[in-house]
Design an enzyme around this catalytic site. Structure first.
Site, PDB file in Angstrom:
ATOM      1  N   ASP A 136      -8.354  -4.648   7.447  1.00 57.92           N
ATOM      2  CA  ASP A 136      -6.973  -4.530   7.919  1.00 57.92           C
ATOM      3  C   ASP A 136      -6.908  -3.941   9.319  1.00 57.92           C
ATOM      4  O   ASP A 136      -5.955  -4.182  10.057  1.00 57.92           O
ATOM      5  CB  ASP A 136      -6.152  -3.666   6.945  1.00 57.92           C
ATOM      6  CG  ASP A 136      -6.681  -2.251   6.813  1.00 57.92           C
ATOM      7  OD1 ASP A 136      -6.154  -1.354   7.494  1.00 57.92           O
ATOM      8  OD2 ASP A 136      -7.626  -2.032   6.033  1.00 57.92           O
ATOM      9  N   GLN A 192      -5.831   5.534  16.253  1.00 64.13           N
ATOM     10  CA  GLN A 192      -5.672   4.104  15.999  1.00 64.13           C
ATOM     11  C   GLN A 192      -4.253   3.625  16.298  1.00 64.13           C
ATOM     12  O   GLN A 192      -4.058   2.472  16.685  1.00 64.13           O
ATOM     13  CB  GLN A 192      -6.065   3.790  14.554  1.00 64.13           C
ATOM     14  CG  GLN A 192      -7.562   3.887  14.315  1.00 64.13           C
ATOM     15  CD  GLN A 192      -7.964   3.458  12.922  1.00 64.13           C
ATOM     16  OE1 GLN A 192      -7.220   3.625  11.962  1.00 64.13           O
ATOM     17  NE2 GLN A 192      -9.155   2.908  12.785  1.00 64.13           N
ATOM     18  N   HIS A 217      -4.181  -2.561   1.549  1.00 69.89           N
ATOM     19  CA  HIS A 217      -4.012  -2.250   2.970  1.00 69.89           C
ATOM     20  C   HIS A 217      -3.967  -3.532   3.800  1.00 69.89           C
ATOM     21  O   HIS A 217      -3.147  -3.664   4.721  1.00 69.89           O
ATOM     22  CB  HIS A 217      -5.157  -1.363   3.468  1.00 69.89           C
ATOM     23  CG  HIS A 217      -4.977   0.091   3.176  1.00 69.89           C
ATOM     24  ND1 HIS A 217      -5.381   0.674   2.006  1.00 69.89           N
ATOM     25  CD2 HIS A 217      -4.418   1.084   3.907  1.00 69.89           C
ATOM     26  CE1 HIS A 217      -5.089   1.955   2.028  1.00 69.89           C
ATOM     27  NE2 HIS A 217      -4.503   2.234   3.169  1.00 69.89           N
ATOM     28  N   GLU A 264       0.831  -1.208   0.000  1.00 73.21           N
ATOM     29  CA  GLU A 264       0.000   0.000   0.000  1.00 73.21           C
ATOM     30  C   GLU A 264       0.860   1.250   0.000  1.00 73.21           C
ATOM     31  O   GLU A 264       0.491   2.270  -0.579  1.00 73.21           O
ATOM     32  CB  GLU A 264      -0.951  -0.055   1.203  1.00 73.21           C
ATOM     33  CG  GLU A 264      -1.840   1.152   1.382  1.00 73.21           C
ATOM     34  CD  GLU A 264      -1.232   2.227   2.271  1.00 73.21           C
ATOM     35  OE1 GLU A 264      -1.643   3.389   2.153  1.00 73.21           O
ATOM     36  OE2 GLU A 264      -0.343   1.888   3.069  1.00 73.21           O
ATOM     37  N   HIS A 311     -12.664  -1.617   4.603  1.00 77.01           N
ATOM     38  CA  HIS A 311     -11.880  -0.689   5.418  1.00 77.01           C
ATOM     39  C   HIS A 311     -11.533  -1.277   6.789  1.00 77.01           C
ATOM     40  O   HIS A 311     -10.470  -1.011   7.338  1.00 77.01           O
ATOM     41  CB  HIS A 311     -12.637   0.629   5.590  1.00 77.01           C
ATOM     42  CG  HIS A 311     -13.039   1.267   4.295  1.00 77.01           C
ATOM     43  ND1 HIS A 311     -12.119   1.666   3.350  1.00 77.01           N
ATOM     44  CD2 HIS A 311     -14.258   1.550   3.782  1.00 77.01           C
ATOM     45  CE1 HIS A 311     -12.755   2.183   2.302  1.00 77.01           C
ATOM     46  NE2 HIS A 311     -14.053   2.115   2.540  1.00 77.01           N
TER      47      HIS A 311
END
Length: 358
Positions: free
Chosen positions: A302, A112, A325, A22, A299
């Site tokens: 990962d 995160q 990702h 990515e 989304h």
């Protein structure tokens, strides 16, 4: 932050190529979280080499600095534009954090990065307050974090509360994201189907724009979904968010029995019609619904991989799409953890991919 110590023979660096897969900031964020939790130092080269503006951006610099503060780390290369970074963690000193990115950079990505080290190494609940962007392209918007990310974490036994007192859009920023993180250890999770579609709900919101912008987003989404003929409750509300800047966004959330809600966000920008913003969210939602046995949206696929790789036990879940990702996060996790992670590609477009963590 102090200069890095000279590496000893027992302090072998995990070396990562930031241009792999990515090629964005995800490799750095995952590496920071795992370095804090495992105590393993790392070096990442060619940071964000595949982006228009390679190297660290302000939100990445903030993630590094916050991680270094949390883990009393020695760091070299934590400057905006840097393409080479060395991070050597010490012991985690968990505490409340108040951070200002200083730009419209993503608060969600910084949160995160810090979430797992705080949750897994704290003895009491911790508060994180971040100032910056809450609606960013190529980053999780607040509406996704609040609906989907938080829902998945709850399924993994990691309770989290979120609030957005102020929205932050490019270029003004100034949004505020607040999180209350409970001490927790992730538990394994197996989900290879999803239940029936219960309802579709949404919110079309604006900051400091004409009222008709939110209404047009809402009406476009309702019209598109009606054309699809879904025989479920569809409820989309409008909202006006306080913000120092201007912006618009719409989130459409599919609620299926037995799994986390899946939210898909369309983001406004100068010159983009409200109808196009709604179309972006609708298109992503329909792509997800077209893979009926996918338990996890592309989304989240990962994002939940990291806590599940840290959980004790086997996890299996199906995904609507196998993304770069996801593949990149697998490679980064393998560099730090001795876990077997297998990603099975879908055979046909309407079949899900599958992730197995042994």
């Amino acid at each position: 932050m102090s200069s890095p110590k000279s590496p000893s023979s027992s302090e072998r660096l995990v070396v990562l190529d930031g241009s792999h897969g990515e090629g964005g900031g995800q490799i750095l964020r995952t590496a920071l979280s795992l370095s804090l939790l495992t105590g393993k130092p790392f070096r990442i080269v060619k940071i964000r080499a595949n982006r228009d503006k390679p190297g660290l951006r302000p939100q990445h610099k903030m993630a590094v600095e916050a991680a270094a503060r949390l883990g009393r780390a020695d760091v070299l290369g934590a400057e905006v534009g840097s393409r080479d970074l060395v991070f050597r963690p010490g012991s985690i000193e968990a505490g409340d954090l108040t951070l200002d990115i200083g730009t419209a950079g993503s608060t969600g990505l910084v949160l995160q990065t810090l979430h797992l080290p705080l949750a897994m190494r704290s003895e009491t609940a911790r508060r994180v307050a971040l100032t910056g962007g809450t609606f960013n392209p190529k980053a999780p918007a607040f509406l996704f974090l609040e609906q989907t990310w938080r829902g998945h974490l709850a399924n993994l036994g990691m309770p989290l509360a979120l609030a957005m007192p102020s929205a932050g859009f490019y270029p003004k920023g100034g949004g505020r994201l607040e999180a209350w993180i409970e001490p927790a250890q992730p538990r394994p999770w197996i989900r290879t189907t999803r239940g029936d579609l219960v309802r579709i709900r949404g919110v079309a919101g604006t900051s400091n724009l004409r009222d008709d912008v939110a209404r047009r987003m809402r009406e476009r989404a309702l019209s598109r979904l009606a054309d699809e003929g879904w025989n479920v409750e569809i409820d989309i509300e409008t909202a006006s968010w306080p913000s120092p800047g201007q912006g618009a966004a719409i989130a459409l959330t599919a609620e299926h029995a037995g799994t986390a809600p899946a939210a898909f966000v369309g983001l406004g920008e100068r010159g983009k019609p409200a109808e196009q913003v709604a179309d972006e969210a609708v298109d992503e939602l329909l792509d997800f619904l077209a893979v009926p046995d996918a338990a996890v949206d592309p989304h989240s696929a990962d994002q939940i991989l990291l806590p599940l790789a840290l959980a004790e036990g086997r996890s299996v879940y199906t995904v609507s799409e196998v993304t770069d990702h996801l593949r990149t996060n697998v490679a980064t996790i393998r560099a730090f953890l001795d876990r077997e992670i297998e990603v099975e590609e879908p055979v046909t477009p309407d079949q899900p991919g599958r992730v197995v963590i042994s």
